[in-house]
Design an enzyme around this catalytic site. Sequence first.
Site, PDB file in Angstrom:
ATOM      1  N   ARG A  87       0.832  -1.202   0.000  1.00 56.65           N
ATOM      2  CA  ARG A  87       0.000   0.000   0.000  1.00 56.65           C
ATOM      3  C   ARG A  87       0.871   1.259   0.000  1.00 56.65           C
ATOM      4  O   ARG A  87       0.549   2.246  -0.659  1.00 56.65           O
ATOM      5  CB  ARG A  87      -0.989  -0.030   1.148  1.00 56.65           C
ATOM      6  N   HIS A 117      -4.077  -2.074  -7.846  1.00 60.84           N
ATOM      7  CA  HIS A 117      -4.972  -2.391  -6.727  1.00 60.84           C
ATOM      8  C   HIS A 117      -4.164  -3.215  -5.747  1.00 60.84           C
ATOM      9  O   HIS A 117      -3.316  -4.015  -6.146  1.00 60.84           O
ATOM     10  CB  HIS A 117      -6.166  -3.230  -7.199  1.00 60.84           C
TER      11      HIS A 117
END
Length: 141
Positions: A87, A117
Amino acid sequence: MAVERTLSIIKPDAVAKNIIGEIYSRFERNGLKIVASRMVRLSQADAEGFYAVHRERPFFNDLVKFMISGPVMVQVLEGEDAIRKNRDLMGATDPRKAEKGTIRADFAESIDANAVHGSDAPETAAVEIAYFFPELNIYTR
């Protein structure tokens, strides 16, 4: 920190730019091993199923349309604190807000075409990995 697995998708916009190798290099330089990967062209049903959690959100139809617009690379990443590391590498969902040097700051076009993603939690990662690799044995290198 524990060794984790997380799902990563390189979205159609990034695949079209031919930057899969650059993104893979960033994963590996940051201690994330690619333990499973495949290129796939999602059907509408695939995309709707994967993003079902967003079904009632106003952006759902545009997201599905975008995700079926071209092939994607789906991979399982493994490493210490893999979910957070991935992330951090991705950057903010909106590339205009992403820190310099993140995948989205460097390669994404918009909040919709945002290159990648990544799973957001261990529970989500388990579900997402099973969605794309349901019967695959994944081995640690």
